[in-house]
Design an enzyme around this catalytic site. Structure first.
Site, mmCIF file in Angstrom:
data_model
loop_
_atom_site.group_PDB
_atom_site.id
_atom_site.type_symbol
_atom_site.label_atom_id
_atom_site.label_comp_id
_atom_site.label_asym_id
_atom_site.label_seq_id
_atom_site.Cartn_x
_atom_site.Cartn_y
_atom_site.Cartn_z
ATOM 1 N N HIS A 67 0.817 -1.213 0.000
ATOM 2 C CA HIS A 67 0.000 0.000 0.000
ATOM 3 C C HIS A 67 0.853 1.266 0.000
ATOM 4 O O HIS A 67 2.052 1.246 0.275
ATOM 5 C CB HIS A 67 -0.943 0.001 1.205
ATOM 6 C CG HIS A 67 -0.252 0.093 2.537
ATOM 7 N ND1 HIS A 67 0.156 1.286 3.084
ATOM 8 C CD2 HIS A 67 0.088 -0.874 3.438
ATOM 9 C CE1 HIS A 67 0.721 1.065 4.259
ATOM 10 N NE2 HIS A 67 0.699 -0.246 4.507
ATOM 11 N N CYS A 96 2.851 -4.705 6.978
ATOM 12 C CA CYS A 96 2.537 -4.456 5.577
ATOM 13 C C CYS A 96 3.734 -3.815 4.868
ATOM 14 O O CYS A 96 4.633 -3.280 5.499
ATOM 15 C CB CYS A 96 1.314 -3.547 5.450
ATOM 16 S SG CYS A 96 -0.241 -4.340 5.958
#
Length: 206
Positions: A166, A182
């Protein structure tokens, strides 16, 4: 005529110099690609890319791999993400990775893609950071959202892994280990990757 010719030569030289100033001589990428832009009604701020180490700026590099074109390879050690082009080439991006205790490695696939995604902090994160409880129902997408401008959701045989590739508004975190697991990218880079990678693409995190 000599003066006119001289002026033309000087003008061409100046134009060439200005063009060179707008391109990173190390990566070959236009600095303008990290400039401010409007995307889906949101303003993506410019990144002062000269403050980002050159090895973390987007660039096409030589890359030998047995993985097929379209595969995403994440090297958490060097903090690079590669989008395999084939022919011994790949697009390389700088990334931020999970801090100690939050690392993740394995093979997954892109199960879904979202533009300006909603971010919902998991229960474990809320326990660590109670101030995030207000976003238990989801933080709307936008420039200050933790998932940035784009998110690619990683799935395996068991379903959603909870891990994402992301964007982030915190461009200064690229090249560091400080996320909750992440893989984060500069917003301008994740927009570029989003356009290249398809749903179902293989993702190798090592």
């Amino acid at each position: 005529m000599r003066i006119r010719s001289l002026l033309i030569v000087v003008g061409m030289a100046l134009a060439t110099a200005l063009a060179g100033c707008s391109t990173d001589s190390v990566t070959g990428v236009s600095f303008a690609s990290y400039g401010a832009r409007t995307d889906a009604g949101y303003r993506v701020p410019a990144i002062p890319i000269t403050k980002v180490a050159s090895q973390y700026r987007r660039q096409t590099v030589n890359y030998q791999t047995s993985e097929k074109p379209g595969t995403i390879v994440v090297d958490t050690g060097t903090k690079h993400l590669y989008f395999v082009l084939g022919g011994g080439k790949a697009v390389r991006y700088g990334i931020g990775v999970g801090r100690q205790g939050f690392e993740w490695k394995g093979v997954a696939r892109v199960g879904a893609k979202r533009e300006w995604p909603v971010w919902t902090p998991p229960p474990a994160m809320i326990r660590r950071q109670p101030e995030l409880a207000k976003w238990r129902g989801g933080m709307p997408g936008g420039p200050s959202n933790a998932l940035g401008a784009r998110a690619l959701y990683l799935f395996n045989k068991s379903g959603d892994t909870g891990y994402r590739l992301h964007g982030t508004p915190e461009w200064w975190s690229i090249g560091k280990a400080m996320s909750s697991g992440c893989i984060r990218m500069m917003n301008q880079d994740v927009i570029d990757l989003y356009e290249r990678a398809g749903v179902g693409a293989k993702v190798v995190v090592k």
